[in-house]
Design a protein around this motif. Structure first.
Motif, PDB file in Angstrom:
ATOM      1  N   LEU A  87       0.779  -1.195   0.115  1.00 38.07           N
ATOM      2  CA  LEU A  87       0.065  -0.196   0.040  1.00 38.07           C
ATOM      3  C   LEU A  87       0.718   1.232   0.143  1.00 38.07           C
ATOM      4  CD1 LEU A  87      -2.490  -1.070   2.793  1.00 38.07           C
ATOM      5  CD2 LEU A  87      -2.857  -1.445   0.245  1.00 38.07           C
ATOM      6  N   ARG A  88       0.528   2.241  -0.569  1.00 37.53           N
ATOM      7  CA  ARG A  88       0.900   3.760  -0.609  1.00 37.53           C
ATOM      8  C   ARG A  88       0.417   4.418   0.531  1.00 37.53           C
ATOM      9  NH1 ARG A  88       0.121   4.865  -5.817  1.00 37.53           N
ATOM     10  NH2 ARG A  88       2.063   4.114  -6.566  1.00 37.53           N
ATOM     11  N   SER A  89      -0.996   4.121   0.753  1.00 32.60           N
ATOM     12  CA  SER A  89      -1.615   4.884   1.931  1.00 32.60           C
ATOM     13  C   SER A  89      -2.723   4.138   2.308  1.00 32.60           C
ATOM     14  CB  SER A  89      -2.168   6.366   1.485  1.00 32.60           C
ATOM     15  OG  SER A  89      -2.911   6.314   0.681  1.00 32.60           O
ATOM     16  N   LEU A  90      -3.236   4.147   3.539  1.00 29.86           N
ATOM     17  CA  LEU A  90      -4.233   3.578   4.012  1.00 29.86           C
ATOM     18  C   LEU A  90      -4.891   4.537   5.296  1.00 29.86           C
ATOM     19  CD1 LEU A  90      -5.615   0.222   4.747  1.00 29.86           C
ATOM     20  CD2 LEU A  90      -5.028   1.372   6.666  1.00 29.86           C
ATOM     21  N   ASP A  91      -5.889   5.046   4.946  1.00 28.51           N
ATOM     22  CA  ASP A  91      -6.493   5.907   6.217  1.00 28.51           C
ATOM     23  C   ASP A  91      -8.046   5.393   6.492  1.00 28.51           C
ATOM     24  OD1 ASP A  91      -4.596   8.116   6.209  1.00 28.51           O
ATOM     25  OD2 ASP A  91      -4.921   8.302   4.202  1.00 28.51           O
ATOM     26  N   GLY A  92      -8.099   5.167   7.860  1.00 29.82           N
ATOM     27  CA  GLY A  92      -9.764   4.578   7.963  1.00 29.82           C
ATOM     28  C   GLY A  92     -10.127   5.386   9.458  1.00 29.82           C
ATOM     29  N   THR A  93     -11.193   5.137   9.768  1.00 31.74           N
ATOM     30  CA  THR A  93     -11.985   5.492  11.032  1.00 31.74           C
ATOM     31  C   THR A  93     -13.295   4.913  10.966  1.00 31.74           C
ATOM     32  OG1 THR A  93     -11.266   7.905  10.452  1.00 31.74           O
ATOM     33  CG2 THR A  93     -13.032   7.684  11.829  1.00 31.74           C
ATOM     34  N   TYR A  94     -13.284   4.329  12.431  1.00 35.09           N
ATOM     35  CA  TYR A  94     -14.456   4.117  13.100  1.00 35.09           C
ATOM     36  C   TYR A  94     -15.122   5.213  14.058  1.00 35.09           C
ATOM     37  CZ  TYR A  94     -13.687  -0.910  12.549  1.00 35.09           C
ATOM     38  OH  TYR A  94     -13.718  -2.227  11.782  1.00 35.09           O
ATOM     39  N   LEU A  95     -16.329   5.258  13.764  1.00 32.18           N
ATOM     40  CA  LEU A  95     -17.147   6.521  14.532  1.00 32.18           C
ATOM     41  C   LEU A  95     -18.337   5.923  14.921  1.00 32.18           C
ATOM     42  CD1 LEU A  95     -17.264   9.462  15.399  1.00 32.18           C
ATOM     43  CD2 LEU A  95     -18.283   9.684  13.129  1.00 32.18           C
ATOM     44  N   LEU A  96     -18.497   5.935  16.326  1.00 30.32           N
ATOM     45  CA  LEU A  96     -19.576   5.465  17.090  1.00 30.32           C
ATOM     46  C   LEU A  96     -20.372   6.564  17.669  1.00 30.32           C
ATOM     47  CD1 LEU A  96     -17.244   3.157  17.095  1.00 30.32           C
ATOM     48  CD2 LEU A  96     -17.819   2.631  19.278  1.00 30.32           C
ATOM     49  N   LYS A  97     -21.683   6.091  17.511  1.00 26.75           N
ATOM     50  CA  LYS A  97     -22.801   7.057  17.839  1.00 26.75           C
ATOM     51  C   LYS A  97     -23.927   6.337  18.502  1.00 26.75           C
ATOM     52  CE  LYS A  97     -25.128   9.435  14.710  1.00 26.75           C
ATOM     53  NZ  LYS A  97     -25.539  10.427  13.726  1.00 26.75           N
ATOM     54  N   SER A  98     -24.200   6.560  19.832  1.00 21.67           N
ATOM     55  CA  SER A  98     -25.502   6.116  20.343  1.00 21.67           C
ATOM     56  C   SER A  98     -26.707   6.108  19.656  1.00 21.67           C
ATOM     57  CB  SER A  98     -25.558   6.766  21.766  1.00 21.67           C
ATOM     58  OG  SER A  98     -25.870   5.572  22.743  1.00 21.67           O
ATOM     59  N   SER A  99     -27.364   4.796  19.479  1.00 16.11           N
ATOM     60  CA  SER A  99     -28.459   4.921  18.719  1.00 16.11           C
ATOM     61  C   SER A  99     -29.534   4.100  19.168  1.00 16.11           C
ATOM     62  CB  SER A  99     -27.992   4.318  17.180  1.00 16.11           C
ATOM     63  OG  SER A  99     -29.238   4.252  16.441  1.00 16.11           O
ATOM     64  N   GLY A 100     -30.455   4.600  20.167  1.00 19.73           N
ATOM     65  CA  GLY A 100     -31.455   4.041  20.801  1.00 19.73           C
ATOM     66  C   GLY A 100     -31.052   3.094  21.652  1.00 19.73           C
ATOM     67  N   THR A 101     -31.349   1.640  21.559  1.00 26.07           N
ATOM     68  CA  THR A 101     -30.633   0.769  22.287  1.00 26.07           C
ATOM     69  C   THR A 101     -29.273   0.180  21.847  1.00 26.07           C
ATOM     70  OG1 THR A 101     -31.672  -1.097  21.058  1.00 26.07           O
ATOM     71  CG2 THR A 101     -33.003  -0.162  22.779  1.00 26.07           C
ATOM     72  N   GLY A 102     -28.769   0.810  20.837  1.00 32.10           N
ATOM     73  CA  GLY A 102     -27.401   0.283  20.148  1.00 32.10           C
ATOM     74  C   GLY A 102     -26.411   1.441  19.864  1.00 32.10           C
ATOM     75  N   THR A 103     -25.429   1.080  18.967  1.00 33.06           N
ATOM     76  CA  THR A 103     -24.409   2.036  18.445  1.00 33.06           C
ATOM     77  C   THR A 103     -24.442   1.675  16.988  1.00 33.06           C
ATOM     78  OG1 THR A 103     -23.264   1.570  20.670  1.00 33.06           O
ATOM     79  CG2 THR A 103     -22.143   2.520  18.660  1.00 33.06           C
ATOM     80  N   GLU A 104     -24.552   3.054  16.448  1.00 31.07           N
ATOM     81  CA  GLU A 104     -24.290   3.131  14.861  1.00 31.07           C
ATOM     82  C   GLU A 104     -22.879   3.076  14.990  1.00 31.07           C
ATOM     83  OE1 GLU A 104     -25.345   5.731  10.969  1.00 31.07           O
ATOM     84  OE2 GLU A 104     -25.915   6.521  12.952  1.00 31.07           O
ATOM     85  N   VAL A 105     -22.134   2.288  13.975  1.00 30.32           N
ATOM     86  CA  VAL A 105     -20.998   2.549  13.538  1.00 30.32           C
ATOM     87  C   VAL A 105     -20.710   2.742  12.387  1.00 30.32           C
ATOM     88  CG1 VAL A 105     -18.848   1.025  13.536  1.00 30.32           C
ATOM     89  CG2 VAL A 105     -20.499   0.501  15.687  1.00 30.32           C
ATOM     90  N   THR A 106     -19.737   3.726  11.849  1.00 28.49           N
ATOM     91  CA  THR A 106     -19.666   4.324  10.693  1.00 28.49           C
ATOM     92  C   THR A 106     -18.116   4.069  10.325  1.00 28.49           C
ATOM     93  OG1 THR A 106     -21.398   5.762  10.664  1.00 28.49           O
ATOM     94  CG2 THR A 106     -19.604   6.016   9.023  1.00 28.49           C
TER      95      THR A 106
END
Length: 144
Positions: A87-106
């Motif tokens: 790889l020349r580059s690799l950029d990533g992110t996990y973003l967590l947001k509370s969502s009702g009874t769970g978590t929305e993960v982007t």
């Protein structure tokens, strides 16, 4: 700016439980599919991984890479490539947001390989990596 691929999933667990699984690099080979080995090389003052070596097998992309991690509060972690064979580059992110009874993960991911690859094929590979990672994360957290 490089194009990125992004996808989200809702996991029936608290954000802290989801982040706990994301931060447990030693267990990545158990649930990610693509990660065959994971080794934390350095940690920050809070004991969170700052540099991690990963041996990957994502079909077209087989690699031994080192990533640098940045933790933003308790609900976001991002990473960037330190070194890699493929790889020349690799950029990533996990973003967590509370969502009702769970978590929305982007999960956002941008990959640039050293070998020539059509943009459409590269984005498809990114999408496969993201979808497998999110499905694996959901299964791991919800059955833990």
């Amino acid at each position: 700016m490089a194009e990125h691929t992004s996808s989200s999933i809702t996991i029936e667990a608290a954000p802290a439980d989801v982040m706990g699984v994301i931060a447990d690099f030693a267990r990545y080979p158990d649930w990610t599919g693509e990660v065959k080995e994971a080794e934390v090389l350095a940690t920050d003052g809070a004991g969170r991984a700052e540099q991690v070596r990963l041996v990957m097998d994502a079909g077209a992309i087989k690699d031994d890479q080192t990533l640098a991690y940045t933790w933003t509060g308790d609900n976001e972690v991002s990473w960037t490539l330190v070194k890699s064979q493929m790889l020349r580059s690799l950029d990533g992110t996990y973003l967590l947001k509370s969502s009702g009874t769970g978590t929305e993960v982007t999960y956002r991911l941008t990959v640039d390989v050293k070998i020539p690859m059509l943009g459409m094929i590269k984005r498809k590979a990114e999408k496969v990596i993201i979808d497998r990672a999110l499905a694996g994360l959901k299964k791991r957290v919800e059955t833990k």
